[in-house]
Design a protein around this motif. Sequence first.
Motif, PDB file in Angstrom:
ATOM      1  N   ASP A  77      30.914  46.896  24.157  1.00  0.00           N
ATOM      2  CA  ASP A  77      31.867  46.314  25.606  1.00  0.00           C
ATOM      3  C   ASP A  77      30.485  45.797  26.373  1.00  0.00           C
ATOM      4  O   ASP A  77      30.725  44.602  26.824  1.00  0.00           O
ATOM      5  N   VAL A  78      29.573  46.215  26.215  1.00  0.00           N
ATOM      6  CA  VAL A  78      28.461  46.065  27.071  1.00  0.00           C
ATOM      7  C   VAL A  78      27.620  44.623  26.549  1.00  0.00           C
ATOM      8  O   VAL A  78      27.337  43.833  26.962  1.00  0.00           O
ATOM      9  N   SER A  79      27.485  44.812  24.999  1.00  0.00           N
ATOM     10  CA  SER A  79      27.224  43.537  24.535  1.00  0.00           C
ATOM     11  C   SER A  79      27.637  42.481  24.519  1.00  0.00           C
ATOM     12  O   SER A  79      27.169  41.230  24.753  1.00  0.00           O
ATOM     13  N   ARG A  80      28.827  42.542  24.418  1.00  0.00           N
ATOM     14  CA  ARG A  80      29.729  41.382  24.371  1.00  0.00           C
ATOM     15  C   ARG A  80      29.913  40.528  25.896  1.00  0.00           C
ATOM     16  O   ARG A  80      30.028  39.603  26.107  1.00  0.00           O
ATOM     17  N   SER A  81      29.822  41.605  26.955  1.00  0.00           N
ATOM     18  CA  SER A  81      29.702  41.065  28.202  1.00  0.00           C
ATOM     19  C   SER A  81      28.489  40.337  28.465  1.00  0.00           C
ATOM     20  O   SER A  81      28.650  39.497  28.988  1.00  0.00           O
ATOM     21  N   HIS A  82      27.403  40.915  27.916  1.00  0.00           N
ATOM     22  CA  HIS A  82      26.285  40.050  28.115  1.00  0.00           C
ATOM     23  C   HIS A  82      26.423  38.530  27.219  1.00  0.00           C
ATOM     24  O   HIS A  82      26.180  37.663  27.987  1.00  0.00           O
ATOM     25  N   LEU A  83      26.864  38.482  26.136  1.00  0.00           N
ATOM     26  CA  LEU A  83      26.994  37.485  25.370  1.00  0.00           C
ATOM     27  C   LEU A  83      27.859  36.297  26.155  1.00  0.00           C
ATOM     28  O   LEU A  83      27.515  35.000  26.472  1.00  0.00           O
ATOM     29  N   VAL A  84      29.275  36.676  26.528  1.00  0.00           N
ATOM     30  CA  VAL A  84      30.227  35.782  26.977  1.00  0.00           C
ATOM     31  C   VAL A  84      29.766  35.530  28.439  1.00  0.00           C
ATOM     32  O   VAL A  84      29.966  34.387  28.684  1.00  0.00           O
ATOM     33  N   THR A  85      29.160  36.137  29.269  1.00  0.00           N
ATOM     34  CA  THR A  85      28.999  35.914  30.370  1.00  0.00           C
ATOM     35  C   THR A  85      27.691  34.736  30.530  1.00  0.00           C
ATOM     36  O   THR A  85      27.829  33.749  31.222  1.00  0.00           O
ATOM     37  N   TYR A  86      26.855  35.128  29.579  1.00  0.00           N
ATOM     38  CA  TYR A  86      25.770  34.217  29.548  1.00  0.00           C
ATOM     39  C   TYR A  86      26.034  32.741  28.852  1.00  0.00           C
ATOM     40  O   TYR A  86      25.654  31.805  29.428  1.00  0.00           O
ATOM     41  N   LEU A  87      27.001  32.814  27.910  1.00  0.00           N
ATOM     42  CA  LEU A  87      27.544  31.654  27.158  1.00  0.00           C
ATOM     43  C   LEU A  87      28.436  30.665  28.133  1.00  0.00           C
ATOM     44  O   LEU A  87      28.370  29.376  28.055  1.00  0.00           O
ATOM     45  N   PHE A  88      29.314  31.542  28.809  1.00  0.00           N
ATOM     46  CA  PHE A  88      30.483  30.677  29.465  1.00  0.00           C
ATOM     47  C   PHE A  88      30.217  30.713  30.915  1.00  0.00           C
ATOM     48  O   PHE A  88      31.376  30.445  31.619  1.00  0.00           O
ATOM     49  N   ARG A  89      29.238  31.064  31.414  1.00  0.00           N
ATOM     50  CA  ARG A  89      29.098  31.207  33.047  1.00  0.00           C
ATOM     51  C   ARG A  89      29.682  29.919  33.679  1.00  0.00           C
ATOM     52  O   ARG A  89      30.527  30.201  34.675  1.00  0.00           O
ATOM     53  N   PRO A  90      29.209  28.754  33.662  1.00  0.00           N
ATOM     54  CA  PRO A  90      29.987  27.515  34.195  1.00  0.00           C
ATOM     55  C   PRO A  90      31.601  27.416  33.958  1.00  0.00           C
ATOM     56  O   PRO A  90      32.100  27.362  35.227  1.00  0.00           O
ATOM     57  N   ALA A  91      32.067  27.882  32.789  1.00  0.00           N
ATOM     58  CA  ALA A  91      33.367  27.522  32.562  1.00  0.00           C
ATOM     59  C   ALA A  91      34.147  28.712  33.356  1.00  0.00           C
ATOM     60  O   ALA A  91      35.283  28.697  33.831  1.00  0.00           O
ATOM     61  N   LEU A  92      33.677  29.819  33.145  1.00  0.00           N
ATOM     62  CA  LEU A  92      34.214  31.169  33.869  1.00  0.00           C
ATOM     63  C   LEU A  92      34.401  30.840  35.448  1.00  0.00           C
ATOM     64  O   LEU A  92      35.369  31.311  36.110  1.00  0.00           O
ATOM     65  N   ARG A  93      33.380  30.322  36.160  1.00  0.00           N
ATOM     66  CA  ARG A  93      33.346  30.070  37.524  1.00  0.00           C
ATOM     67  C   ARG A  93      34.394  28.982  37.593  1.00  0.00           C
ATOM     68  O   ARG A  93      35.034  29.445  38.747  1.00  0.00           O
ATOM     69  N   LYS A  94      34.529  28.075  36.884  1.00  0.00           N
ATOM     70  CA  LYS A  94      35.750  27.120  37.039  1.00  0.00           C
ATOM     71  C   LYS A  94      36.943  27.587  37.093  1.00  0.00           C
ATOM     72  O   LYS A  94      38.062  27.276  37.891  1.00  0.00           O
ATOM     73  N   LEU A  95      37.312  28.747  36.218  1.00  0.00           N
ATOM     74  CA  LEU A  95      38.626  29.304  35.791  1.00  0.00           C
ATOM     75  C   LEU A  95      38.846  30.146  37.104  1.00  0.00           C
ATOM     76  O   LEU A  95      39.848  30.315  37.651  1.00  0.00           O
ATOM     77  N   THR A  96      37.563  30.739  37.567  1.00  0.00           N
ATOM     78  CA  THR A  96      37.811  31.434  38.751  1.00  0.00           C
ATOM     79  C   THR A  96      38.654  30.934  39.719  1.00  0.00           C
ATOM     80  O   THR A  96      39.332  31.109  40.517  1.00  0.00           O
ATOM     81  N   TYR A  97      38.352  29.609  39.997  1.00  0.00           N
ATOM     82  CA  TYR A  97      38.783  28.747  41.139  1.00  0.00           C
ATOM     83  C   TYR A  97      39.320  27.572  40.459  1.00  0.00           C
ATOM     84  O   TYR A  97      39.295  26.436  40.706  1.00  0.00           O
ATOM     85  N   ASN A  98      40.585  27.864  39.534  1.00  0.00           N
ATOM     86  CA  ASN A  98      40.971  26.830  38.553  1.00  0.00           C
ATOM     87  C   ASN A  98      41.928  25.898  39.731  1.00  0.00           C
ATOM     88  O   ASN A  98      42.000  24.648  39.269  1.00  0.00           O
ATOM     89  N   GLN A  99      42.170  26.337  40.802  1.00  0.00           N
ATOM     90  CA  GLN A  99      43.079  25.528  41.602  1.00  0.00           C
ATOM     91  C   GLN A  99      42.390  24.292  42.170  1.00  0.00           C
ATOM     92  O   GLN A  99      42.901  23.379  42.522  1.00  0.00           O
ATOM     93  N   GLN A 100      40.964  24.778  42.409  1.00  0.00           N
ATOM     94  CA  GLN A 100      40.012  23.611  42.824  1.00  0.00           C
ATOM     95  C   GLN A 100      39.474  22.990  41.890  1.00  0.00           C
ATOM     96  O   GLN A 100      39.457  21.704  41.955  1.00  0.00           O
ATOM     97  N   SER A 101      38.915  23.341  40.736  1.00  0.00           N
ATOM     98  CA  SER A 101      38.458  22.759  39.580  1.00  0.00           C
ATOM     99  C   SER A 101      39.457  22.079  38.652  1.00  0.00           C
ATOM    100  O   SER A 101      38.992  20.996  37.826  1.00  0.00           O
TER     101      SER A 101
END
Length: 345
Positions: free
Chosen positions: A125-149
Amino acid sequence: MASAASRMDAFALIAPVFIPATIGGAGYAAYKINWAETIKSFLRGPGRTRRILVLLFVFFNWKNLPFAWTFRVFYSIIHHALIRKAPSLGPRALFKPMISTTRAPLLEIDYNLHKSNSTFFTDLDVSRSHLVTYLFRPALRKLTYNQQSRLVLDPKTGEPMKGPLAILLGAVQCSFKREVAPFRAYELWSRLLCWDRKWLYIVTHFVPKGTAKPTEWLDPSYRGVRVRSGQDASGGWERKIIATAISKYVFKVGRFTVHPALMLDDAGMLPERPGGWMSGEDQVGDESADVGDVNLAVEGEWDWRRIEAQRRKGMELADKFQGLEDAHGLFDGGNQGALRRTWPG
């Protein structure tokens, strides 16, 4: 990361206030404490032996204490998304591993006196969280605010999809090869394996600490750390691997499934490809394109052909992993009887 990442939208709102307030409160409390008197009382006061033993027990088993798993997962998200924002490294970083180090504390040891197989999954769980957050940070932020992005649009209306971001774990399969002795340090090397229309597949290798060393570091902030010299950095590790796991994630906005290639492309991890990465019958690009001449054993430019060749190679293994889905059909609901109920569960 399933439960943690699904709350990134709320966390992004409270973090700018919660984190400074927490740090400030902790700092003020630490300032008001008479540390010299407190330490003296702790080490010399009545019951000091028990206190010291409890402190040592907590220190060597902290990762198994209440809320430790929550801290480990959320720290990985906070670190890469908010504190030390992950750099955009481009397609060359797509299949590179993220390395995390941990130990097997006493509370993870089973009756065979080695790390219990069940505890491997909390480390994953911890290892995957590191990887996915690291690789996808810009896209994850846009999805968080998908109504605006407007990153993900409703295919029927063309309007942004509504709902919270969720990254859900669909399955994990772990194959064990060697035991981990008590308090032994080991590493998790997690990297992207491949993706299809729905799932993102991640492969993780457990190896003893120090067994392998990369020939280079891609993250600019890690360039000063020593690397492995020599031409071959991949030989002979099969004799030292502790375990290997494959996991699959799905990205959601509300109930809508987001194509993994859309996330990868928005994160700057995919080069341009003729026809796009989401075309074709299976929505993974033109699968008739011939990439058989790409030699993945030799480092080269990470153009669309090389990435597609690596994706197809990973899918050969992922397709077998997906075959486990058929096991759901083996449940008969008790039509053929059962043995009994047991306790404790």
